[in-house]
Design an enzyme around this catalytic site. Structure first.
Site, short mmCIF file in Angstrom:
data_model
loop_
_atom_site.label_atom_id
_atom_site.label_comp_id
_atom_site.label_asym_id
_atom_site.label_seq_id
_atom_site.Cartn_x
_atom_site.Cartn_y
_atom_site.Cartn_z
N TYR A 102 -9.92 -0.12 2.53
CA TYR A 102 -9.50 -0.10 3.93
C TYR A 102 -9.06 1.27 4.40
O TYR A 102 -8.33 1.97 3.71
CB TYR A 102 -8.35 -1.08 4.16
N ASP A 162 0.81 -1.23 0.00
CA ASP A 162 0.00 0.00 0.00
C ASP A 162 0.84 1.27 0.00
O ASP A 162 0.44 2.28 -0.59
CB ASP A 162 -0.97 0.01 1.19
#
Lengths: 489, 489
Positions: B348, B261
């Site tokens: 998320y 990420d």
């Protein structure tokens, strides 16, 4: 003595039809009569003794406060100890003594209840625990209430009192950073109701009990299911059943210090009054309880339990920026309910919390505070250490002896009913060698259901695992078992 | 692009004598020019390019927002995909697409930057992530900005939109429990000062930086020592260097979902605006930051960081009941400082906290929120499952694919100076067989100092261990090393 709980079956029947079902109201008394440990059950309604059994196995009744007080006064009248004190140039009036239980290391069953008594200097500091008079071992028989063993092995220096007093009133500059205060207030009042021993809050209902040995007991905890429009049981009963604190010093003076704080001192008996505004926030509500002296006289323990709501964390949030020309921002603040007690066994203060979340989670938590147990040494600097001290030189002449704190929780889950199973889901590596995927490996899961209690024994931490208590007979809409995951902290 | 930090040595010199020492002010630009990844360093004072290197190794520059937006628009104009959508009886206007990076599984170095594009139904719910149009794989070359690979393997059902919208405005009864509110206020105002990027609070001083890849960076964190009357450095720099999220489904549609990420999407680039009163308490203060578009234009990110004090826990307490005729009750409330950002990468939301305590502790914490990534399935009930789903059937037609979240912290400690060591202290069982103690065993400790970086690699959790960063050249009064313990949560 304490409440002799009716069996679970009776309680569940009574809970359903409290007006129709009568349950026994009994108390238990553990009494030493002519040197024998009696377990007596008394029927409160009938005002009669139901049973009286003599315990013949290992172990002894829990210590009473009176026994400890009497035992700690013995040294002050014991000539060999008085001589030892004078030999050290100390003053009897400066001493404070405390009783320490002794562990069992495979000896034959003894018929005497014994306690070691250690003394400390309280002169010019409240923090006597860091000023032990080391080198002396005194063993008291608390049934005979006399010292039965005495050794003065060596005169050990007593660590200094300087900078040890923790009382705010005794502090002198330089002071630590001054914090800004927070004024807080619940405009609608607290979001929970306490009715006798029952608490209802948000979607939760539960009962708070109190036991001389276990301390606070959470029971009959149920959560309201909005969709099913009914209350669903989660936990029949939960409490700390034991706190085991074994020290790791094999020498004569310390080897036996392997404490069972609940079984030997009593977690209930050692519960202390909470300090409003400090131990609990200003808007907390308090519940009193009763403890009893050794002749059975009840005495009020003010502010034994506090209940309050805790604010400030994010319960759930999401920022959605992927949908073209639309920004979605959602964030919900979490409000939790905390039920708190503090159990002080000697030097250590255990802050015991039960936290309830509207998500359905229950989070039992421990915060350990208080004072380290210290062993005195002539050593002032690490360079002087020649052999294993069995601890850390934390200050001049002071060893913090190595030890563990093992908290044991009794958790009787009744998730959607009494028939629950314990499942362990492990991660299993799957290797790919047939070229069916570009991946070389991945993990999948493997679930085992414990068939016996010993099957459910696990060692936490060695490998990733999901520990779940399920009701195998209740399924979700898609067929998953209804359950709670146990998450070790 | 971002700030090209001067080296540590220069920063430490500048910190000591900011008026005498000049440090370079440089920025870096990672640019793709004619298909090559250039790493360009630009001197801001001199307004000139200092260096321009072409990266020839594995890996590609971080994705830009523009690239992702363009890539996710490709399917809507791609005839085979349009045909697939029509075949499923869906409407193009109901779709929203998102780009997913692909992991590397040992293939030869590729010269093209690729991204898979998955599409979802946004019709009648904001929660499109739980409504994937599964069965289709689309790979886009983002340098060519065209779809280079397309497979429509099977028509998979799209999970229902019912009960999926999370927006408060879209909720309908029955509503969850209503919570009572808390009104809170700091009468003296906040206890911290923010001066530019520097924060001072209680005994702490530190700097808050922000990087396109790492997000928030805490640096130059020092604590004031009351007794030594000086500030002592603890942390030179700390940040989350990577978040690795590998999914565990080896099938064609999911095998490549092993996200980095920070490295692929950018933790800084994915930082979102905080929602006052929800993501942070009412008395929090906010810091804005800038992110940039792919042509370098800066754009303001409001409320990127919040700073606030958190109240309510017990810092330390003790009830002393052992001293005869005296009851001592002391309890100190803890006030901590929290620095918070939220990083939302797709579904998320990572709540990234840095918590500072007056005791000297720093507690970095992560709270993971947002939405599960879902794979569609024809399966509606667990009974229909015939083979490993590589996840859990979380709802009808919806699999929550197994995955991990590994947060990697970069922590450059400078405890009392730059020369620090990493020590691991293990517990070692000692057996007693010579009768020298009634104990049969006890544990003691064994400390190893890492000599190389690879020496310091450890597996957390397999055995009790104390992981400590120390300054071996600085000792406490009794000769212990000055250090910080790393406590894995």
């Amino acid at each position: 003595m304490g409440l002799d709980d009716p069996n679970k079956d009776s309680i569940l029947k009574y809970e359903k039809k409290p007006t129709l079902v009568t349950i026994p109201r009994k108390s238990f008394v553990i009494a030493i009569i002519n040197g024998q440990s009696h377990e007596i059950v008394f029927d409160i309604r009938l005002k009669s003794i139901v049973s009286d059994n003599v315990h013949k196995g290992y172990g002894f009744p829990i210590l009473t406060v009176e026994e400890q007080i009497l035992a700690t006064q013995l040294p002050l009248k014991y000539p060999p100890f008085i001589a030892s004190v004078h030999k050290r140039g100390l003053n009897l009036s400066e001493l404070v003594c405390a009783g320490f239980t002794m562990g069992w290391f495979g000896e034959e069953k003894s018929s005497s209840r014994i306690l070691t008594v250690d003394c400390f200097l309280k002169e010019s500091t409240a923090n006597f625990f860091v000023r032990p008079i080391s080198g002396i071992t005194m063993v008291a028989d608390i049934d005979l209430m006399k010292i039965v063993e005495y050794h003065d092995r060596e005169v050990e220096v007593v660590p200094t009192a300087e900078n040890t007093d923790y009382r705010v009133s005794k502090q002198s500059p330089p002071f630590g950073p001054k914090q800004h205060s927070l004024a807080s207030h619940q405009p609608q009042g607290p979001g929970f109701q306490i009715n006798g021993h029952s608490v209802s809050w948000a979607n939760w209902k539960f009962h708070i009990g109190f036991d001389v040995r276990a301390g606070i007991i959470i029971s009959l905890a149920s959560i309201y299911d909005l969709e099913k429009k009914k209350s669903r049981r989660v936990l029949y009963k939960g409490y700390i059943s034991e706190l085991y604190v074994p020290y790791q010093d094999p020498t004569e003076e310390f080897y036996f210090k392997t404490f069972f704080d609940a079984g030997e001192y009593g977690f209930g008996r050692s519960t202390v009054s909470l300090i409003p505004h400090h131990d609990c926030p200003p808007y907390a509500q308090f519940i009193d309880t009763y403890i009893h002296s050794s002749d059975g006289t009840p005495s009020l323990l003010k502010n034994a339990i506090c209940v309050f709501e805790q604010y400030g964390n994010i319960m759930w949030r999401h920022t959605e920026a992927i949908i073209p020309n639309e920004l979605i921002e959602e964030s919900r603040t979490e409000v939790n309910l905390i039920v708190r007690t503090v159990v002080t066994v000697g030097n250590y203060d255990n802050v015991v919390d039960w936290e309830f979340k509207t998500s359905g989670s229950i989070k039992p938590a421990i915060a350990l505070s208080g004072i380290l147990e210290i062993k005195a040494t002539h050593i002032k600097h690490k360079d002087e250490i020649k052999e294993d001290l069995h601890g850390k030189l934390v200050s001049e002449n002071s060893i913090g002896i190595y030890h563990d704190h093992f908290y044991m929780y009794y958790l009787d889950f009744d998730i959607d009913g009494v028939h629950n199973s314990f499942e362990k889901t492990s991660l299993k590596t799957a290797r790919i060698s047939d070229g069916s995927s570009k991946r070389k490996s991945y993990w999948t899961t493997e679930t085992q259901t414990a068939k016996t209690e010993s099957d459910a024994k696990i060692t936490i931490g060695y490998a990733p695992a999901e520990l779940v208590v399920v009701n195998p007979n209740k399924k979700t809409a898609v067929g998953n078992e209804v359950g709670y995951r146990l998450i070790p902290a």
